[in-house]
Design a protein around this motif. Structure first.
Motif, PDB file in Angstrom:
ATOM      1  N   LEU A   1      13.514 -21.532 -11.698  1.00 65.40           N
ATOM      2  CA  LEU A   1      12.972 -22.676 -12.062  1.00 65.40           C
ATOM      3  C   LEU A   1      13.300 -23.373 -13.423  1.00 65.40           C
ATOM      4  O   LEU A   1      13.507 -24.395 -13.665  1.00 65.40           O
ATOM      5  N   GLU A   2      13.551 -22.493 -14.286  1.00 62.98           N
ATOM      6  CA  GLU A   2      13.721 -22.721 -15.693  1.00 62.98           C
ATOM      7  C   GLU A   2      15.335 -22.846 -15.990  1.00 62.98           C
ATOM      8  O   GLU A   2      15.787 -23.134 -16.972  1.00 62.98           O
ATOM      9  N   GLY A   3      16.085 -22.870 -14.858  1.00 63.22           N
ATOM     10  CA  GLY A   3      17.603 -23.074 -15.032  1.00 63.22           C
ATOM     11  C   GLY A   3      18.269 -21.942 -15.242  1.00 63.22           C
ATOM     12  O   GLY A   3      19.617 -22.005 -15.588  1.00 63.22           O
ATOM     13  N   ARG A   4      17.672 -20.685 -15.526  1.00 63.80           N
ATOM     14  CA  ARG A   4      18.369 -19.516 -15.869  1.00 63.80           C
ATOM     15  C   ARG A   4      18.997 -18.831 -14.480  1.00 63.80           C
ATOM     16  O   ARG A   4      18.680 -17.765 -14.062  1.00 63.80           O
ATOM     17  N   ILE A   5      19.924 -19.479 -13.950  1.00 64.79           N
ATOM     18  CA  ILE A   5      20.530 -18.950 -12.704  1.00 64.79           C
ATOM     19  C   ILE A   5      21.053 -17.725 -12.734  1.00 64.79           C
ATOM     20  O   ILE A   5      20.991 -16.977 -11.733  1.00 64.79           O
ATOM     21  N   TYR A   6      21.930 -17.360 -13.683  1.00 63.08           N
ATOM     22  CA  TYR A   6      22.604 -16.244 -13.836  1.00 63.08           C
ATOM     23  C   TYR A   6      21.601 -14.878 -13.962  1.00 63.08           C
ATOM     24  O   TYR A   6      21.939 -13.958 -13.150  1.00 63.08           O
ATOM     25  N   LEU A   7      20.672 -15.111 -14.989  1.00 64.64           N
ATOM     26  CA  LEU A   7      19.432 -13.966 -14.823  1.00 64.64           C
ATOM     27  C   LEU A   7      18.701 -13.868 -13.352  1.00 64.64           C
ATOM     28  O   LEU A   7      18.683 -12.839 -13.054  1.00 64.64           O
ATOM     29  N   ALA A   8      18.581 -14.968 -12.921  1.00 66.74           N
ATOM     30  CA  ALA A   8      17.767 -14.900 -11.751  1.00 66.74           C
ATOM     31  C   ALA A   8      18.743 -14.177 -10.545  1.00 66.74           C
ATOM     32  O   ALA A   8      18.226 -13.443  -9.704  1.00 66.74           O
ATOM     33  N   GLY A   9      20.050 -14.602 -10.574  1.00 72.05           N
ATOM     34  CA  GLY A   9      21.016 -14.158  -9.547  1.00 72.05           C
ATOM     35  C   GLY A   9      21.149 -12.586  -9.699  1.00 72.05           C
ATOM     36  O   GLY A   9      21.089 -11.847  -8.697  1.00 72.05           O
ATOM     37  N   CYS A  10      21.148 -12.195 -10.789  1.00 72.88           N
ATOM     38  CA  CYS A  10      21.022 -10.703 -11.277  1.00 72.88           C
ATOM     39  C   CYS A  10      19.962 -10.041 -10.752  1.00 72.88           C
ATOM     40  O   CYS A  10      20.151  -8.998  -9.980  1.00 72.88           O
ATOM     41  N   TYR A  11      18.825 -10.475 -11.076  1.00 77.01           N
ATOM     42  CA  TYR A  11      17.590  -9.976 -10.711  1.00 77.01           C
ATOM     43  C   TYR A  11      17.454  -9.935  -9.383  1.00 77.01           C
ATOM     44  O   TYR A  11      17.047  -8.917  -8.632  1.00 77.01           O
ATOM     45  N   GLY A  12      17.814 -11.205  -8.598  1.00 76.37           N
ATOM     46  CA  GLY A  12      17.651 -10.972  -7.094  1.00 76.37           C
ATOM     47  C   GLY A  12      18.530 -10.067  -6.429  1.00 76.37           C
ATOM     48  O   GLY A  12      18.179  -9.332  -5.502  1.00 76.37           O
ATOM     49  N   ALA A  13      19.902 -10.083  -6.736  1.00 74.65           N
ATOM     50  CA  ALA A  13      20.775  -9.099  -6.450  1.00 74.65           C
ATOM     51  C   ALA A  13      20.324  -7.710  -6.488  1.00 74.65           C
ATOM     52  O   ALA A  13      20.486  -6.872  -5.577  1.00 74.65           O
ATOM     53  N   ILE A  14      19.848  -7.254  -7.758  1.00 73.52           N
ATOM     54  CA  ILE A  14      19.771  -5.882  -7.914  1.00 73.52           C
ATOM     55  C   ILE A  14      18.340  -5.368  -7.041  1.00 73.52           C
ATOM     56  O   ILE A  14      18.245  -4.426  -6.510  1.00 73.52           O
ATOM     57  N   TYR A  15      17.479  -6.395  -7.129  1.00 73.56           N
ATOM     58  CA  TYR A  15      16.178  -5.890  -6.634  1.00 73.56           C
ATOM     59  C   TYR A  15      16.286  -5.815  -4.819  1.00 73.56           C
ATOM     60  O   TYR A  15      15.703  -5.052  -4.347  1.00 73.56           O
ATOM     61  N   GLY A  16      17.195  -6.892  -4.456  1.00 72.97           N
ATOM     62  CA  GLY A  16      17.478  -6.804  -3.055  1.00 72.97           C
ATOM     63  C   GLY A  16      17.979  -5.626  -2.792  1.00 72.97           C
ATOM     64  O   GLY A  16      17.823  -4.964  -1.670  1.00 72.97           O
ATOM     65  N   ALA A  17      19.091  -5.007  -3.338  1.00 74.90           N
ATOM     66  CA  ALA A  17      19.773  -3.967  -3.218  1.00 74.90           C
ATOM     67  C   ALA A  17      18.872  -2.779  -3.157  1.00 74.90           C
ATOM     68  O   ALA A  17      19.147  -2.000  -2.383  1.00 74.90           O
ATOM     69  N   CYS A  18      17.928  -2.576  -4.048  1.00 75.10           N
ATOM     70  CA  CYS A  18      16.907  -1.595  -4.014  1.00 75.10           C
ATOM     71  C   CYS A  18      16.184  -1.669  -2.746  1.00 75.10           C
ATOM     72  O   CYS A  18      15.564  -0.666  -2.161  1.00 75.10           O
TER      73      CYS A  18
END
Length: 238
Positions: free
Chosen positions: A58-75
């Motif tokens: 929502l703050e526009g930090r798409i790269y950080l959000a994508g990294c977090y979502g990918a790593i947490y989703g993999a976990c």
């Protein structure tokens, strides 16, 4: 002129105090595992773990959000798909890996959200509003400004090595040594800057940042308080 911290148009902005309380709540319930085996408290901690992903997006930090979502989703994939079909040493290693990452990642990215979306002046104003002593505020201000400067120095060193064709050579001599030297210099400069701005004085400081709580903050604070309320209820009636 007073500056309102919630005046950024088109973004889901939060008061710095809300961000700090969110980080503390994630550290308490997600990292430390205070929830125990109570299913309701554990379910609310999963909601806390998702908050950095939503807020960064929502703050526009798409790269950080994508990294977090990918790593947490993999976990989560490893936890619910791979762990049940493995055994022995592999199963133990996967459980340790998933346990560490699912507990630490939310706190790390919540801290990144706080640092990347809050200025130092907003952070200091929030610390004063929360009643933190100056002995704690000054070190926090130095640390708060240190990490962005540290990462910018590391990126600059990497770019300079890439321009010279030395990206994969002499890791210790060309990367670590300059980074350690710059780290020492950055710490000294930030400490001097904090003291030169009069952060250590005992007088009441004027503030340009007008901190106000909006409906965004009340919504997030409700989610932050939910695990604590459920924990108290479980202790009283469990």
């Amino acid at each position: 002129m007073l500056m309102d911290s919630n005046t950024q148009l088109g973004r889901f902005t939060l008061d710095p105090r809300t961000k700090i309380l969110l980080l503390l709540s994630i550290s308490l319930f997600v990292v430390s595992g205070v929830a125990g085996n109570n299913i309701w408290v554990r379910s609310s901690t999963y909601l806390l773990a998702v908050m950095p992903l939503l807020l960064l997006g929502l703050e526009g930090r798409i790269y950080l959000a994508g990294c977090y979502g990918a790593i947490y989703g993999a976990c989560l994939y490893i936890a619910y798909v791979l762990v049940p079909v493995t055994d022995g040493l592999t199963n133990s290693m996967l459980l340790v890996l998933v346990g560490v990452f699912t507990r630490i990642l939310p706190a790390i990215f919540s801290g990144l959200y706080l640092v990347s979306t809050t200025t130092v002046s907003e952070f200091l104003a929030a610390c004063r509003k929360l009643g933190l002593p100056q002995q704690m505020t000054i070190p926090l201000a130095v640390v708060f400004r240190f990490f962005p400067t540290f990462f910018s120095e590391a990126i600059a060193i990497e770019k300079s090595l890439a321009m010279r064709g030395l990206r994969f050579k002499h890791i210790v001599r060309l990367r670590l040594l300059p980074l350690l030297i710059n780290t020492t210099r950055i710490g000294e400069e930030l400490s001097a800057a904090a003291l030169s701005r009069g952060l250590s004085t005992s007088v009441t400081r004027s503030e340009r940042q007008l901190l106000t709580l909006s409906w965004h903050d009340y919504l997030v604070l409700t989610i932050v308080a939910l695990p604590l309320c459920l924990l108290f209820i479980s202790l009283l009636f469990g």
